[in-house]
Design a protein around this motif. Structure first.
Motif, PDB file in Angstrom:
ATOM      1  N   THR A 179       0.819  -1.119  -0.130  1.00  0.00           N
ATOM      2  CA  THR A 179       0.012  -0.090  -0.236  1.00  0.00           C
ATOM      3  C   THR A 179       1.081   1.109  -0.166  1.00  0.00           C
ATOM      4  O   THR A 179       1.593   1.379   1.065  1.00  0.00           O
ATOM      5  CB  THR A 179      -0.762   0.022   1.348  1.00  0.00           C
ATOM      6  OG1 THR A 179      -1.616  -1.264   1.291  1.00  0.00           O
ATOM      7  CG2 THR A 179      -1.587   1.282   1.304  1.00  0.00           C
ATOM      8  N   SER A 180       0.789   2.020  -1.057  1.00  0.00           N
ATOM      9  CA  SER A 180       1.751   3.253  -1.240  1.00  0.00           C
ATOM     10  C   SER A 180       2.996   3.475  -0.308  1.00  0.00           C
ATOM     11  O   SER A 180       2.998   4.097   0.544  1.00  0.00           O
ATOM     12  CB  SER A 180       0.729   4.495  -0.511  1.00  0.00           C
ATOM     13  OG  SER A 180       1.064   5.593  -0.766  1.00  0.00           O
ATOM     14  N   PRO A 181       3.786   2.492  -0.715  1.00  0.00           N
ATOM     15  CA  PRO A 181       4.813   2.312  -0.225  1.00  0.00           C
ATOM     16  C   PRO A 181       5.789   3.727  -0.184  1.00  0.00           C
ATOM     17  O   PRO A 181       6.965   3.949   0.734  1.00  0.00           O
ATOM     18  CB  PRO A 181       5.940   1.212  -0.994  1.00  0.00           C
ATOM     19  CG  PRO A 181       5.109   1.438  -2.146  1.00  0.00           C
ATOM     20  CD  PRO A 181       3.761   1.712  -2.015  1.00  0.00           C
ATOM     21  N   SER A 182       5.630   4.831  -0.858  1.00  0.00           N
ATOM     22  CA  SER A 182       6.128   6.168  -0.773  1.00  0.00           C
ATOM     23  C   SER A 182       5.655   7.003   0.546  1.00  0.00           C
ATOM     24  O   SER A 182       6.412   7.962   0.871  1.00  0.00           O
ATOM     25  CB  SER A 182       6.105   6.848  -2.138  1.00  0.00           C
ATOM     26  OG  SER A 182       4.682   7.053  -2.092  1.00  0.00           O
ATOM     27  N   GLN A 221      13.984  -4.678   2.672  1.00  0.00           N
ATOM     28  CA  GLN A 221      14.563  -4.026   1.554  1.00  0.00           C
ATOM     29  C   GLN A 221      15.100  -2.871   1.678  1.00  0.00           C
ATOM     30  O   GLN A 221      14.655  -1.792   2.629  1.00  0.00           O
ATOM     31  CB  GLN A 221      13.308  -3.923   0.526  1.00  0.00           C
ATOM     32  CG  GLN A 221      14.038  -3.197  -0.763  1.00  0.00           C
ATOM     33  CD  GLN A 221      12.834  -3.352  -2.030  1.00  0.00           C
ATOM     34  OE1 GLN A 221      12.674  -4.521  -2.361  1.00  0.00           O
ATOM     35  NE2 GLN A 221      12.371  -2.234  -2.355  1.00  0.00           N
ATOM     36  N   PHE A 222      16.234  -2.486   1.432  1.00  0.00           N
ATOM     37  CA  PHE A 222      17.360  -1.191   1.605  1.00  0.00           C
ATOM     38  C   PHE A 222      16.673  -0.027   0.589  1.00  0.00           C
ATOM     39  O   PHE A 222      15.889  -0.454  -0.537  1.00  0.00           O
ATOM     40  CB  PHE A 222      18.680  -1.450   1.130  1.00  0.00           C
ATOM     41  CG  PHE A 222      19.363  -2.416   2.063  1.00  0.00           C
ATOM     42  CD1 PHE A 222      19.848  -1.801   3.188  1.00  0.00           C
ATOM     43  CD2 PHE A 222      19.358  -3.560   1.903  1.00  0.00           C
ATOM     44  CE1 PHE A 222      20.686  -2.362   4.140  1.00  0.00           C
ATOM     45  CE2 PHE A 222      20.223  -4.517   3.008  1.00  0.00           C
ATOM     46  CZ  PHE A 222      20.936  -3.905   4.063  1.00  0.00           C
ATOM     47  N   PRO A 223      16.799   0.951   0.813  1.00  0.00           N
ATOM     48  CA  PRO A 223      16.395   2.221   0.166  1.00  0.00           C
ATOM     49  C   PRO A 223      16.942   2.177  -1.208  1.00  0.00           C
ATOM     50  O   PRO A 223      18.064   1.715  -1.603  1.00  0.00           O
ATOM     51  CB  PRO A 223      17.003   3.447   0.783  1.00  0.00           C
ATOM     52  CG  PRO A 223      17.151   3.074   2.406  1.00  0.00           C
ATOM     53  CD  PRO A 223      17.433   1.546   2.171  1.00  0.00           C
ATOM     54  N   GLY A 224      16.186   2.432  -2.352  1.00  0.00           N
ATOM     55  CA  GLY A 224      16.583   2.224  -3.613  1.00  0.00           C
ATOM     56  C   GLY A 224      15.788   1.187  -4.206  1.00  0.00           C
ATOM     57  O   GLY A 224      16.175   1.302  -5.592  1.00  0.00           O
ATOM     58  N   GLY A 225      15.306   0.236  -3.700  1.00  0.00           N
ATOM     59  CA  GLY A 225      14.635  -0.872  -4.342  1.00  0.00           C
ATOM     60  C   GLY A 225      13.457  -0.621  -4.958  1.00  0.00           C
ATOM     61  O   GLY A 225      13.120   0.539  -4.945  1.00  0.00           O
ATOM     62  N   THR A 226      12.982  -1.641  -5.401  1.00  0.00           N
ATOM     63  CA  THR A 226      11.374  -1.522  -6.428  1.00  0.00           C
ATOM     64  C   THR A 226      10.418  -1.110  -5.455  1.00  0.00           C
ATOM     65  O   THR A 226      10.213  -1.693  -4.217  1.00  0.00           O
ATOM     66  CB  THR A 226      11.100  -2.892  -7.005  1.00  0.00           C
ATOM     67  OG1 THR A 226      12.207  -3.059  -7.895  1.00  0.00           O
ATOM     68  CG2 THR A 226       9.897  -2.616  -7.720  1.00  0.00           C
ATOM     69  N   ASN A 227       9.624  -0.231  -5.547  1.00  0.00           N
ATOM     70  CA  ASN A 227       8.253   0.184  -4.868  1.00  0.00           C
ATOM     71  C   ASN A 227       7.480  -1.073  -4.526  1.00  0.00           C
ATOM     72  O   ASN A 227       7.011  -0.970  -3.358  1.00  0.00           O
ATOM     73  CB  ASN A 227       7.577   1.360  -5.449  1.00  0.00           C
ATOM     74  CG  ASN A 227       8.035   2.615  -4.922  1.00  0.00           C
ATOM     75  OD1 ASN A 227       8.974   2.705  -4.199  1.00  0.00           O
ATOM     76  ND2 ASN A 227       7.486   3.722  -5.722  1.00  0.00           N
ATOM     77  N   ALA A 228       7.236  -1.874  -5.439  1.00  0.00           N
ATOM     78  CA  ALA A 228       6.275  -2.728  -5.087  1.00  0.00           C
ATOM     79  C   ALA A 228       6.767  -3.822  -4.079  1.00  0.00           C
ATOM     80  O   ALA A 228       5.862  -4.563  -3.707  1.00  0.00           O
ATOM     81  CB  ALA A 228       6.109  -3.874  -6.498  1.00  0.00           C
ATOM     82  N   THR A 229       8.048  -3.995  -3.810  1.00  0.00           N
ATOM     83  CA  THR A 229       8.466  -4.955  -2.815  1.00  0.00           C
ATOM     84  C   THR A 229       9.016  -4.161  -1.542  1.00  0.00           C
ATOM     85  O   THR A 229       9.684  -4.762  -0.595  1.00  0.00           O
ATOM     86  CB  THR A 229       9.664  -5.895  -3.388  1.00  0.00           C
ATOM     87  OG1 THR A 229      10.650  -4.852  -4.082  1.00  0.00           O
ATOM     88  CG2 THR A 229       8.930  -6.988  -4.226  1.00  0.00           C
ATOM     89  N   ASP A 230       8.900  -2.711  -1.437  1.00  0.00           N
ATOM     90  CA  ASP A 230       9.596  -2.091  -0.471  1.00  0.00           C
ATOM     91  C   ASP A 230       8.896  -2.343   0.851  1.00  0.00           C
ATOM     92  O   ASP A 230       7.738  -2.170   1.073  1.00  0.00           O
ATOM     93  CB  ASP A 230       9.422  -0.737  -0.872  1.00  0.00           C
ATOM     94  CG  ASP A 230      10.102   0.529   0.096  1.00  0.00           C
ATOM     95  OD1 ASP A 230      11.249   0.220   0.207  1.00  0.00           O
ATOM     96  OD2 ASP A 230       9.377   0.859   0.906  1.00  0.00           O
ATOM     97  N   GLY A 231       9.492  -2.451   1.994  1.00  0.00           N
ATOM     98  CA  GLY A 231       9.271  -2.716   3.070  1.00  0.00           C
ATOM     99  C   GLY A 231       9.976  -3.733   4.198  1.00  0.00           C
ATOM    100  O   GLY A 231      11.146  -3.975   3.779  1.00  0.00           O
ATOM    101  N   GLY A 257      16.390  12.907  -0.341  1.00  0.00           N
ATOM    102  CA  GLY A 257      16.476  11.823   0.175  1.00  0.00           C
ATOM    103  C   GLY A 257      15.770  10.829  -0.360  1.00  0.00           C
ATOM    104  O   GLY A 257      14.423  11.006  -0.762  1.00  0.00           O
ATOM    105  N   ALA A 258      15.842   9.384  -0.164  1.00  0.00           N
ATOM    106  CA  ALA A 258      15.130   8.445  -0.606  1.00  0.00           C
ATOM    107  C   ALA A 258      13.611   8.205  -0.036  1.00  0.00           C
ATOM    108  O   ALA A 258      12.874   7.771  -0.611  1.00  0.00           O
ATOM    109  CB  ALA A 258      16.012   6.971  -0.586  1.00  0.00           C
ATOM    110  N   LYS A 259      13.750   8.556   1.090  1.00  0.00           N
ATOM    111  CA  LYS A 259      12.385   8.631   1.691  1.00  0.00           C
ATOM    112  C   LYS A 259      11.865  10.013   2.025  1.00  0.00           C
ATOM    113  O   LYS A 259      11.042  10.313   2.964  1.00  0.00           O
ATOM    114  CB  LYS A 259      12.389   7.784   3.272  1.00  0.00           C
ATOM    115  CG  LYS A 259      12.638   6.458   2.736  1.00  0.00           C
ATOM    116  CD  LYS A 259      12.603   5.411   3.988  1.00  0.00           C
ATOM    117  CE  LYS A 259      13.022   4.010   3.638  1.00  0.00           C
ATOM    118  NZ  LYS A 259      12.398   3.393   2.393  1.00  0.00           N
ATOM    119  N   GLU A 260      12.191  10.995   1.370  1.00  0.00           N
ATOM    120  CA  GLU A 260      11.756  12.582   1.464  1.00  0.00           C
ATOM    121  C   GLU A 260      10.220  12.628   1.381  1.00  0.00           C
ATOM    122  O   GLU A 260       9.581  13.308   2.279  1.00  0.00           O
ATOM    123  CB  GLU A 260      12.468  13.358   0.442  1.00  0.00           C
ATOM    124  CG  GLU A 260      11.908  14.825   0.370  1.00  0.00           C
ATOM    125  CD  GLU A 260      12.117  15.522  -0.905  1.00  0.00           C
ATOM    126  OE1 GLU A 260      11.993  16.660  -0.831  1.00  0.00           O
ATOM    127  OE2 GLU A 260      12.975  15.031  -1.895  1.00  0.00           O
TER     128      GLU A 260
END
Length: 357
Positions: A212-215, A234-244, A350-353
Motif C-alpha cells: 500500500t502506497s510504499p512512498s 529491503q534497503f532504500p533504492g529498491g523497487t516500490n512494489a517490494t518496499d518494506g 533523500g530516498a524517503k523524502e
C-alpha cells in the motif's frame, strides 16, 4: 550569427539550470566532496563473515541475501543504491565538518543541515501491517499493538536497558526521534505455510498482499518465512512494489512463541535496514565497514547475550546495538552515527523524502 549567439545563450542557461538542480539535494550549502571508494553491496553469504564466532542461532536476518538476489535481478539497482549512499555521505559530510564516512570535507558551520527542521524534528511513519494468516502461527491485535509500542520505544531511546550501556558507548546512544503509528491491518487467509524470501508475500498474484502506497507508508508483512529466518528488509533504492519489511509470525511484538526473539526487536533490526543501516559488523572482516564512524569494527555477528567486553578487531564489540544478532533483551541502542544515516533519507533529495512532504 544570431542563431549561433542564441544557441550559445540557450546552452548557458541549460548549464546553469543543471548546476542548480545538482545542488538541491542538500539545501543551503555546497555539495560536499565524498570518497565512495569503500562502497560495496554484494556480500559473500556462504560463510557470512562469521569465522571464529559461534553460529549457535544461525543467520536470522536475510536482508543481505535478498539484496544479493535483487542486485542480480535488477541491473539498475546498484546505481540507485550508490546514489542513495552518496547523498547520505554528502549530508553527513556537510553536517559534520570534522570528519565523516567516506572522508568528505565540510562546509561553513553556518550552513549545517543539522539545524534544518527535517533533521531535528520528530518524523512520523505510518505502518501498514499485512498478515498472511497461518492458524499454526496466529498473529493477534495485541502482538501488533505491542510491536508498534516497541518500535516507538527503540527509535525514541526509551528502552530501559539502555541505562546499562558500557561507559565507552553510553555517550553515543541516539534518540532517533521517529514515531511509528498503526495505519491499518490487512489480513488474508493462506494455506501456504512457508513463504521463503523471494518476496512472494508482497504480491496478490502470488497469494500475498500488494504493498500500500510504499512512498508514504511502511509496509510490514507478517508470515511464516521458514528456514529459521526471523525477518528481512529491503534497503532504500529498491523497487516500490517490494518496499518494506517482512517479519516471521512468531517474532512480531511481544510473543511467547518467539522465545528469546519474542520481544519485538526483529522489527527494530529490520526497520533499521529499511532506513539504510547495515549490520554492525559490515557483513565482512575487520576491514569491511558498516559506513558508520562511531561503531567499532568487528569480524562477524554476535549471538546470545554476550558479556562485555567482547573483543574483536582489537576493540570491544558493540554487541548491544540493534543491528547485531544478539537476543532481543540484549540489544538496546542506536548510535549518533547511525541516526545520521537514517535522517539523511528524509532531507530534500533523500530516498524517503516523501514521508515528510
Amino acid at each position: 550569427m544570431k542563431k549561433l549567439i542564441l544557441f550559445l545563450a540557450f546552452m548557458a542557461l541549460v548549464v546553469v539550470a543543471c548546476n542548480n538542480d545538482s545542488n538541491e539535494t542538500i539545501p543551503n550549502q555546497e555539495i560536499a566532496e565524498v570518497d565512495m571508494s569503500d562502497f560495496y553491496l554484494y556480500t559473500d553469504k556462504e560463510d557470512n563473515g562469521t569465522a571464529g564466532k559461534s553460529t549457535q542461532s544461525g543467520e536470522k536476518c536475510h536482508s543481505m541475501h535478498v539484496l544479493n538476489r535483487q542486485l542480480k535481478e535488477n541491473p539498475g539497482l546498484y546505481q540507485k543504491m550508490y546514489n542513495v549512499e552518496k547523498h547520505t555521505r554528502q549530508f553527513i559530510a556537510a553536517k559534520k565538518p570534522t570528519g565523516t564516512p567516506g572522508g568528505g570535507g565540510g562546509t561553513d558551520p553556518g550552513t549545517d543541515p543539522g539545524t534544518d527542521p527535517t533533521y531535528t524534528e520528530a518524523i512520523t511513519i505510518p505502518v501498514i501491517v499485512n498478515i498472511l494468516e497461518d492458524p499454526a502461527h496466529p498473529v493477534t491485535q495485541a502482538h501488533i499493538d505491542s510491536q508498534i509500542e516497541i518500535l516507538n520505544e527503540d527509535y525514541n531511546n526509551a528502552n530501559p536497558n539502555t541505562s546499562g550501556a558500557p561507559a565507552e558507548f553510553s555517550s553515543l546512544v541516539a534518540d532517533v526521534n521517529i514515531t511509528f503509528t498503526l495505519a491499518s491491518v490487512n489480513r488474508k487467509a493462506s494455506t501456504k505455510t512457508t513463504w521463503g524470501t523471494n518476496d512472494a508475500m508482497k504480491y496478490a498474484s502470488q497469494g500475498g498482499i500488494d504493498a500500500t502506497s510504499p512512498s508514504t507508508y511502511l509496509n510490514l508483512w507478517v508470515c511464516e518465512i521458514g528456514g529459521g529466518i526471523l525477518g528481512y528488509a529491503q534497503f532504500p533504492g529498491g523497487t516500490n512494489a517490494t518496499d518494506g519489511v517482512v517479519i516471521g509470525s512468531d517474532f512480531l511484538g511481544e510473543n511467547t512463541a518467539g522465545g528469546v526473539y519474542g520481544d519485538g526487536r526483529t522489527a527494530t533490526h529490520e526497520v533499521g535496514h529499511w532506513l539504510n543501516l547495515r549490520h554492525i559488523w559490515g557483513d565482512g572482516r575487520c576491514r569491511q565497514d558498516d559506513f558508520v564512524t562511531d561503531t567499532p569494527s568487528s569480524d562477524g555477528a554476535n549471538y546470545g547475550c554476550p558479556t562485555y567486553p567482547t573483543i574483536n578487531c582489537k576493540s570491544a564489540d558493540m554487541t548491544m546495538n540493534y543491528m547485531d544478532y544478539v537476543y532481543d533483551d540484549c540489544m538496546y541502542m542506536f548510535t549518533a552515527g547511525q541516526n545520521d544515516r537514517m535522517r539523511a533519507l528524509f532531507i530534500p533529495g533523500g530516498a524517503k523524502e516523501s514521508f515528510v512532504n
